[in-house]
Write an enzyme that holds these catalytic residues in place. Structure first.
Site, PDB file in Angstrom:
ATOM      1  N   ARG A  25      -7.257  -6.190  -3.483  1.00  0.00           N
ATOM      2  CA  ARG A  25      -6.380  -6.000  -2.310  1.00  0.00           C
ATOM      3  C   ARG A  25      -5.667  -7.284  -1.910  1.00  0.00           C
ATOM      4  O   ARG A  25      -5.439  -7.524  -0.713  1.00  0.00           O
ATOM      5  CB  ARG A  25      -7.176  -5.479  -1.102  1.00  0.00           C
ATOM      6  CG  ARG A  25      -7.686  -4.061  -1.245  1.00  0.00           C
ATOM      7  CD  ARG A  25      -6.624  -3.055  -0.833  1.00  0.00           C
ATOM      8  NE  ARG A  25      -7.023  -1.711  -1.233  1.00  0.00           N
ATOM      9  CZ  ARG A  25      -7.589  -0.818  -0.424  1.00  0.00           C
ATOM     10  NH1 ARG A  25      -7.789  -1.101   0.841  1.00  0.00           N
ATOM     11  NH2 ARG A  25      -7.919   0.352  -0.876  1.00  0.00           N
ATOM     12  N   ARG A  29      -2.711  -6.047   4.244  1.00  0.00           N
ATOM     13  CA  ARG A  29      -2.357  -6.239   5.657  1.00  0.00           C
ATOM     14  C   ARG A  29      -2.758  -7.568   6.258  1.00  0.00           C
ATOM     15  O   ARG A  29      -2.297  -7.930   7.331  1.00  0.00           O
ATOM     16  CB  ARG A  29      -2.962  -5.095   6.489  1.00  0.00           C
ATOM     17  CG  ARG A  29      -2.250  -3.778   6.301  1.00  0.00           C
ATOM     18  CD  ARG A  29      -3.110  -2.617   6.727  1.00  0.00           C
ATOM     19  NE  ARG A  29      -4.240  -2.504   5.836  1.00  0.00           N
ATOM     20  CZ  ARG A  29      -5.187  -1.569   5.930  1.00  0.00           C
ATOM     21  NH1 ARG A  29      -5.151  -0.692   6.910  1.00  0.00           N
ATOM     22  NH2 ARG A  29      -6.153  -1.531   5.056  1.00  0.00           N
ATOM     23  N   ARG A  38       6.072  -3.764   4.426  1.00  0.00           N
ATOM     24  CA  ARG A  38       5.591  -2.398   4.667  1.00  0.00           C
ATOM     25  C   ARG A  38       6.406  -1.748   5.793  1.00  0.00           C
ATOM     26  O   ARG A  38       6.777  -0.581   5.715  1.00  0.00           O
ATOM     27  CB  ARG A  38       4.118  -2.464   5.037  1.00  0.00           C
ATOM     28  CG  ARG A  38       3.430  -1.125   5.211  1.00  0.00           C
ATOM     29  CD  ARG A  38       1.981  -1.408   5.579  1.00  0.00           C
ATOM     30  NE  ARG A  38       1.176  -0.235   5.750  1.00  0.00           N
ATOM     31  CZ  ARG A  38       1.156   0.512   6.842  1.00  0.00           C
ATOM     32  NH1 ARG A  38       1.958   0.215   7.856  1.00  0.00           N
ATOM     33  NH2 ARG A  38       0.362   1.552   6.927  1.00  0.00           N
ATOM     34  N   ASP A  75      -1.726   2.974  -5.518  1.00  0.00           N
ATOM     35  CA  ASP A  75      -3.001   3.441  -4.978  1.00  0.00           C
ATOM     36  C   ASP A  75      -3.640   4.424  -5.947  1.00  0.00           C
ATOM     37  O   ASP A  75      -2.934   5.141  -6.655  1.00  0.00           O
ATOM     38  CB  ASP A  75      -2.814   4.101  -3.608  1.00  0.00           C
ATOM     39  CG  ASP A  75      -4.136   4.193  -2.861  1.00  0.00           C
ATOM     40  OD1 ASP A  75      -4.525   3.199  -2.219  1.00  0.00           O
ATOM     41  OD2 ASP A  75      -4.806   5.242  -2.962  1.00  0.00           O
ATOM     42  N   TYR A 152     -12.386  12.281  -3.461  1.00  0.00           N
ATOM     43  CA  TYR A 152     -11.313  12.427  -2.466  1.00  0.00           C
ATOM     44  C   TYR A 152     -10.641  13.799  -2.576  1.00  0.00           C
ATOM     45  O   TYR A 152     -10.279  14.403  -1.574  1.00  0.00           O
ATOM     46  CB  TYR A 152     -10.272  11.309  -2.633  1.00  0.00           C
ATOM     47  CG  TYR A 152     -10.769   9.959  -2.164  1.00  0.00           C
ATOM     48  CD1 TYR A 152     -10.674   9.597  -0.814  1.00  0.00           C
ATOM     49  CD2 TYR A 152     -11.346   9.053  -3.043  1.00  0.00           C
ATOM     50  CE1 TYR A 152     -11.133   8.357  -0.370  1.00  0.00           C
ATOM     51  CE2 TYR A 152     -11.809   7.818  -2.610  1.00  0.00           C
ATOM     52  CZ  TYR A 152     -11.705   7.481  -1.283  1.00  0.00           C
ATOM     53  OH  TYR A 152     -12.171   6.267  -0.839  1.00  0.00           O
TER      54      TYR A 152
HETATM   55  C1  LIG Z   1     -10.874   3.953  -2.841  1.00  0.00           C
HETATM   56  C2  LIG Z   1      -9.544   3.297  -3.146  1.00  0.00           C
HETATM   57  C3  LIG Z   1      -8.282   3.629  -2.571  1.00  0.00           C
HETATM   58  N1  LIG Z   1      -7.345   2.784  -3.154  1.00  0.00           N
HETATM   59  C4  LIG Z   1      -7.958   1.934  -4.029  1.00  0.00           C
HETATM   60  C5  LIG Z   1      -9.338   2.266  -4.082  1.00  0.00           C
HETATM   61  C6  LIG Z   1     -10.347   1.644  -5.000  1.00  0.00           C
HETATM   62  C7  LIG Z   1     -10.813   0.306  -4.528  1.00  0.00           C
HETATM   63  C8  LIG Z   1     -11.632   0.332  -3.267  1.00  0.00           C
HETATM   64  O1  LIG Z   1     -12.776   0.836  -3.302  1.00  0.00           O
HETATM   65  O2  LIG Z   1     -11.114  -0.162  -2.250  1.00  0.00           O
HETATM   66  C9  LIG Z   1      -7.335   0.909  -4.874  1.00  0.00           C
HETATM   67  C10 LIG Z   1      -6.163   0.168  -4.381  1.00  0.00           C
HETATM   68  N2  LIG Z   1      -5.454   0.352  -3.215  1.00  0.00           N
HETATM   69  C11 LIG Z   1      -4.432  -0.552  -3.162  1.00  0.00           C
HETATM   70  C12 LIG Z   1      -4.417  -1.300  -4.360  1.00  0.00           C
HETATM   71  C13 LIG Z   1      -3.285  -2.268  -4.688  1.00  0.00           C
HETATM   72  C14 LIG Z   1      -3.555  -3.460  -5.404  1.00  0.00           C
HETATM   73  C15 LIG Z   1      -4.376  -4.542  -4.707  1.00  0.00           C
HETATM   74  O3  LIG Z   1      -3.776  -5.428  -4.075  1.00  0.00           O
HETATM   75  O4  LIG Z   1      -5.609  -4.544  -4.879  1.00  0.00           O
HETATM   76  C16 LIG Z   1      -5.519  -0.890  -5.115  1.00  0.00           C
HETATM   77  C17 LIG Z   1      -6.030  -1.405  -6.449  1.00  0.00           C
HETATM   78  C18 LIG Z   1      -3.457  -0.710  -2.063  1.00  0.00           C
HETATM   79  C19 LIG Z   1      -3.805  -0.166  -0.725  1.00  0.00           C
HETATM   80  N3  LIG Z   1      -4.316   1.069  -0.431  1.00  0.00           N
HETATM   81  C20 LIG Z   1      -4.396   1.220   0.931  1.00  0.00           C
HETATM   82  C21 LIG Z   1      -3.907   0.040   1.538  1.00  0.00           C
HETATM   83  C22 LIG Z   1      -3.724  -0.167   3.044  1.00  0.00           C
HETATM   84  C23 LIG Z   1      -2.496   0.592   3.386  1.00  0.00           C
HETATM   85  C24 LIG Z   1      -1.671   0.072   4.522  1.00  0.00           C
HETATM   86  O5  LIG Z   1      -0.813  -0.817   4.322  1.00  0.00           O
HETATM   87  O6  LIG Z   1      -1.842   0.615   5.624  1.00  0.00           O
HETATM   88  C25 LIG Z   1      -3.522  -0.834   0.513  1.00  0.00           C
HETATM   89  C26 LIG Z   1      -2.896  -2.199   0.653  1.00  0.00           C
HETATM   90  C27 LIG Z   1      -4.850   2.460   1.633  1.00  0.00           C
HETATM   91  C28 LIG Z   1      -6.047   3.136   1.104  1.00  0.00           C
HETATM   92  N4  LIG Z   1      -6.205   3.588  -0.179  1.00  0.00           N
HETATM   93  C29 LIG Z   1      -7.463   4.149  -0.324  1.00  0.00           C
HETATM   94  C30 LIG Z   1      -8.116   4.092   0.914  1.00  0.00           C
HETATM   95  C31 LIG Z   1      -9.527   4.589   1.192  1.00  0.00           C
HETATM   96  C32 LIG Z   1      -7.225   3.494   1.818  1.00  0.00           C
HETATM   97  C33 LIG Z   1      -7.415   3.319   3.309  1.00  0.00           C
HETATM   98  C34 LIG Z   1      -8.335   2.194   3.606  1.00  0.00           C
HETATM   99  C35 LIG Z   1      -7.538   0.995   3.991  1.00  0.00           C
HETATM  100  O7  LIG Z   1      -6.616   1.178   4.800  1.00  0.00           O
HETATM  101  O8  LIG Z   1      -7.850  -0.105   3.501  1.00  0.00           O
HETATM  102  C36 LIG Z   1      -7.981   4.701  -1.587  1.00  0.00           C
END
Ligand SMILES: Cc1c2[nH]c(c1CCC(=O)O)Cc1[nH]c(c(CCC(=O)O)c1C)Cc1[nH]c(c(CCC(=O)O)c1C)Cc1[nH]c(c(C)c1CCC(=O)O)C2
Length: 344
Positions: A25, A29, A38, A75, A152
């Site tokens: 990540r 944010r 964003r 994602d 999911y």
């Molecule tokens: C389970 C999972 C998801 N997404 C992901 C996983 C596996 C890794 C882990 O266990 O965290 C993987 C993921 N999600 C994102 C990336 C991008 C690359 C990186 O910088 O790592 C990667 C590799 C961007 C993201 N994916 C998400 C964000 C936040 C979104 C925002 O800007 O509001 C980002 C940067 C949203 C997201 N996406 C997901 C969830 C549960 C959420 C909400 C939780 C949160 O808000 O952190 C599903």
């Protein structure tokens, strides 16, 4: 020509005095420039599907910190969406999807090769990044592992214990396995297209692998990872694969040899000395600083970072957090961690 990319050298098994470093990540944010882009995109999914902006946020942490790898901004839940599930994000809560709990829901899904209709913009992001990344910074493509993606799709959201997916596995095993099979095929197709567009490494995120026990772990975490890895290596020889069976505990042991992945990513519940003896013995490992240190910083961050580098110094290692950096993290602490790794 000798390989100059530190990440690829570690994945090939080279032991380096200073390990390559990147952060799960890393585009997110906690960075003001991410929040600005964003905002420009409107919402998270629009950001994922707008190649210029997705490439921009992928590059932001590379510019700011000089990490040794970039990870594609996208994602894991775009694959269910590309298979026909509805997907949306509730601010402050997380993802929501239409649920698959009956045969009719499964029958309405699209075939695996239809995903390209939706995921074309992601491949375009990869192409932009292959042109724009610094020459020594490889791009990591990624997808969710079938089990994690299925949790999911079945529950329609994140769940603390993945109970709905476990219930479907017990009560309607044929349907559960058909769903896993569809996701596995789509994942091979998706990662293959990312590699063709320019991804140099791929990572499979099995965030909920820790809730699979015994034979279930072998069937639903090991076997899909093995199939995806074998298919990718047949189509794209030489492309390294990182597996992340998060919270697998003792099941991290032997995961690399059972699946064929080149590197196992470790979450921060794993003791580095134990992992060096039992997991790194099989090859490269990645990890595993607790993400909380990016919030709290200070002496503890520096000491723990150095202890992890030291514990893994006898074998191939990629420094990373044990899970994603959180929105409340302080970017200054990221600099502190990088200095502690690189010996600044
Ligand atoms: C389970 C999972 C998801 N997404 C992901 C996983 C596996 C890794 C882990 O266990 O965290 C993987 C993921 N999600 C994102 C990336 C991008 C690359 C990186 O910088 O790592 C990667 C590799 C961007 C993201 N994916 C998400 C964000 C936040 C979104 C925002 O800007 O509001 C980002 C940067 C949203 C997201 N996406 C997901 C969830 C549960 C959420 C909400 C939780 C949160 O808000 O952190 C599903």
């Amino acid at each position: 020509m000798a390989e100059t990319k530190k990440l690829l050298r570690a994945l090939a098994g080279e032991v380096q005095k200073v390990p390559p470093i990147w952060m799960m990540r890393q585009a997110g944010r906690y960075l003001p420039e991410y929040r600005a882009t964003r905002e420009q995109a409107g919402d998270f999914l629009s950001l994922c599907y707008t190649p210029d902006l997705a490439a921009e946020v992928t590059l932001q942490p590379i510019r700011r910190f000089g990490f040794d790898a970039a990870i594609l901004f996208a994602d894991i839940l775009l694959v269910p969406q590309a298979l026909g599930a509805d997907l949306w994000f509730v601010t402050g809560e997380g993802p929501r999807l239409s649920t698959i709990t009956r045969q009719a829901g499964f029958d309405a899904l699209k075939p695996a090769d239809a995903i390209h209709d939706t995921l074309g913009p992601i491949y375009e992001t990869v192409r932009i990044l292959s042109r724009e990344l610094p020459a020594d910074t490889p791009l990591i493509g990624f997808a969710g592992a079938p089990w994690t993606v299925a949790t999911y799709m079945i529950a329609g959201r994140g769940t603390p214990d993945q109970a709905p997916a476990h219930a479907l596995m017990r009560e309607e095993c044929a349907l559960f396995e058909a769903l896993l099979e569809r996701i596995t095929e789509a994942t091979i197709t998706y990662l293959s297209a990312q590699i063709e567009a320019g991804a140099e490494v791929v990572k499979i995120f099995d965030s909920w692998a820790g809730s699979l026990r015994g034979d279930d772990f072998d069937r639903y975490a090991v076997e899909p990872a093995r199939r995806i890895t074998a298919a990718l290596k047949e189509r794209h020889p030489g492309i390294p694969v990182i597996g992340f069976p998060r919270e697998a505990g003792e099941r991290y042991v032997g995961f690399a040899s059972a699946t064929g992945v080149d590197c196992v990513a470790l979450d921060n519940s794993v003791d580095p000395a134990w992992a060096a003896a039992h997991v790194q013995a099989d090859g490269c490992v990645q990890g595993n600083l607790a993400p909380g240190h990016m919030v709290t910083g200070g002496r503890a961050l520096v000491d723990e970072t150095r202890a992890i580098v030291e514990a893994f110094s006898g074998g191939p290692h990629i420094f990373n957090l044990g899970h994603g950096i959180t929105p409340d993290a302080d970017p200054d602490n990221v600099h502190l961690m990088i200095e502690a790794v690189r010996g600044g």
